[in-house]
Enzyme design. Sequence first.
Site, PDB file in Angstrom:
ATOM      1  N   ASP A  85       1.829  -3.195   8.067  1.00  0.00           N
ATOM      2  CA  ASP A  85       2.954  -3.413   8.847  1.00  0.00           C
ATOM      3  C   ASP A  85       4.220  -2.445   8.948  1.00  0.00           C
ATOM      4  O   ASP A  85       5.167  -2.556   9.464  1.00  0.00           O
ATOM      5  CB  ASP A  85       3.293  -4.983   8.662  1.00  0.00           C
ATOM      6  CG  ASP A  85       3.814  -5.350   6.978  1.00  0.00           C
ATOM      7  OD1 ASP A  85       4.240  -4.196   6.490  1.00  0.00           O
ATOM      8  OD2 ASP A  85       3.526  -6.318   6.827  1.00  0.00           O
ATOM      9  N   GLY A 131       1.874 -11.508  -3.686  1.00  0.00           N
ATOM     10  CA  GLY A 131       1.267 -12.019  -2.335  1.00  0.00           C
ATOM     11  C   GLY A 131       0.024 -11.394  -1.928  1.00  0.00           C
ATOM     12  O   GLY A 131      -0.113 -11.027  -0.851  1.00  0.00           O
ATOM     13  N   GLY A 177       0.055 -19.323  -4.560  1.00  0.00           N
ATOM     14  CA  GLY A 177      -1.507 -19.845  -4.770  1.00  0.00           C
ATOM     15  C   GLY A 177      -1.879 -18.904  -5.665  1.00  0.00           C
ATOM     16  O   GLY A 177      -1.348 -18.072  -6.402  1.00  0.00           O
ATOM     17  N   ASN A 200       3.142 -15.482  -6.596  1.00  0.00           N
ATOM     18  CA  ASN A 200       2.157 -15.955  -5.621  1.00  0.00           C
ATOM     19  C   ASN A 200       2.028 -17.447  -5.712  1.00  0.00           C
ATOM     20  O   ASN A 200       1.899 -17.953  -6.699  1.00  0.00           O
ATOM     21  CB  ASN A 200       0.631 -15.483  -5.980  1.00  0.00           C
ATOM     22  CG  ASN A 200      -0.004 -15.469  -4.884  1.00  0.00           C
ATOM     23  OD1 ASN A 200       0.127 -16.439  -3.729  1.00  0.00           O
ATOM     24  ND2 ASN A 200      -1.157 -14.712  -4.741  1.00  0.00           N
ATOM     25  N   THR A 243      -4.226 -11.807  -2.608  1.00  0.00           N
ATOM     26  CA  THR A 243      -5.590 -12.519  -3.562  1.00  0.00           C
ATOM     27  C   THR A 243      -6.298 -11.457  -4.453  1.00  0.00           C
ATOM     28  O   THR A 243      -7.139 -11.987  -4.923  1.00  0.00           O
ATOM     29  CB  THR A 243      -6.382 -13.160  -2.301  1.00  0.00           C
ATOM     30  OG1 THR A 243      -6.789 -11.999  -1.414  1.00  0.00           O
ATOM     31  CG2 THR A 243      -5.802 -14.247  -1.590  1.00  0.00           C
ATOM     32  N   ASN A 271      -0.607  -3.547   2.864  1.00  0.00           N
ATOM     33  CA  ASN A 271      -0.193  -4.153   4.321  1.00  0.00           C
ATOM     34  C   ASN A 271      -0.071  -2.876   5.206  1.00  0.00           C
ATOM     35  O   ASN A 271       0.454  -1.632   4.908  1.00  0.00           O
ATOM     36  CB  ASN A 271       1.351  -4.889   4.113  1.00  0.00           C
ATOM     37  CG  ASN A 271       1.286  -6.040   3.428  1.00  0.00           C
ATOM     38  OD1 ASN A 271       0.082  -6.629   3.083  1.00  0.00           O
ATOM     39  ND2 ASN A 271       2.370  -6.368   2.720  1.00  0.00           N
ATOM     40  N   CYS A 316      -5.425  16.890  24.228  1.00  0.00           N
ATOM     41  CA  CYS A 316      -6.627  17.199  24.444  1.00  0.00           C
ATOM     42  C   CYS A 316      -7.476  16.070  25.242  1.00  0.00           C
ATOM     43  O   CYS A 316      -8.404  16.108  25.492  1.00  0.00           O
ATOM     44  CB  CYS A 316      -7.495  17.615  23.087  1.00  0.00           C
ATOM     45  SG  CYS A 316      -7.781  16.311  21.966  1.00  0.00           S
ATOM     46  N   HIS A 365      -4.003   0.852   3.001  1.00  0.00           N
ATOM     47  CA  HIS A 365      -4.795   0.769   4.195  1.00  0.00           C
ATOM     48  C   HIS A 365      -4.259   1.580   5.553  1.00  0.00           C
ATOM     49  O   HIS A 365      -4.438   1.015   6.800  1.00  0.00           O
ATOM     50  CB  HIS A 365      -4.944  -0.696   4.417  1.00  0.00           C
ATOM     51  CG  HIS A 365      -5.816  -1.538   3.530  1.00  0.00           C
ATOM     52  ND1 HIS A 365      -5.889  -2.951   3.588  1.00  0.00           N
ATOM     53  CD2 HIS A 365      -6.601  -1.123   2.553  1.00  0.00           C
ATOM     54  CE1 HIS A 365      -6.867  -3.054   2.389  1.00  0.00           C
ATOM     55  NE2 HIS A 365      -7.211  -2.061   1.971  1.00  0.00           N
TER      56      HIS A 365
HETATM   57 ZN   LIG Z   1      -6.214  15.485  20.712  1.00  0.00          ZN
END
Ligand SMILES: [Zn+2]
Length: 259
Positions: A115, A200, A228, A226, A202, A113, A162, A130
């Site tokens: 978030d 949670g 699912g 999960n 897949t 996630n 910059c 990520h």
């Molecule tokens: Zn910069």
Amino acid sequence: MNNTVADAELDTVAALIRGAERILFITGAGISADSGLPTYRGVGGLYDDRLTAEGLSIEEALSGHTLATRPEITWRYIGEIEANCRNAGPNAAHHAIARLEREKPGVWVLTQNIDGLHRAAGSQNLIEIHGSVHKLLCTACAYERAVSDYAGLTLPPHCPECDHLLRPDVVLFGEMLPQAALAQLSTVMDAGPELVVTIGTTSVFPYIAGPVWWASQHGVPTVEINPGQSEVSRLVSHRLSIGAGQAMSALWSRLHGTH
Ligand SMILES: [Zn+2]
């Protein structure tokens, strides 16, 4: 769902958590669903298979190539994702994992996630594989800055040092995973988790399913939370087919005698 069976399964999983010091939690969009966030696939599943207004697939719009050539497009969709996260707070599952880390310093979180909700809950042993929408980086110099949200930013934003393009510290389609996060994950796996809990997700990405494969081959117990089925459902030793918040609240109350 049969509640008697669920109670027995919850008791079993709570006992596994109680007995382990090194626990790896692997989380995906499903853990943030209880915070009201959409369960998107990678960074792009918000949009399913629809094309963007520019006629690009969402994978193309959210790619490193488009960021370099048409940054206003990438930023428009990153901005939509961030707007979805705004005002969302960590839920019972994020909080339970963060509290468990304070009791057991061998607790780690590997999350897909972007978030920032694990960090907001207080998790520090955190691998955001990520990246996170809450950090901006200059594409040309070393400037970086943490942002709580994108309100007040003119998109696409430019570097105050910059004037080159700023980007969010997230892994776009076609980009490599961050080396530091991968190195951290290797260290955690080298230490040898005693329990792997996937929540949670897949588990379509090999680096997300990998620790579950490793555990199943080494006789280390694995739990999937999960509602699912997923890529790892047939591999895990225990499955709780309920939502993340409900499961982690029930486990927490068993661990702390309030059940
Ligand atoms: Zn910069």
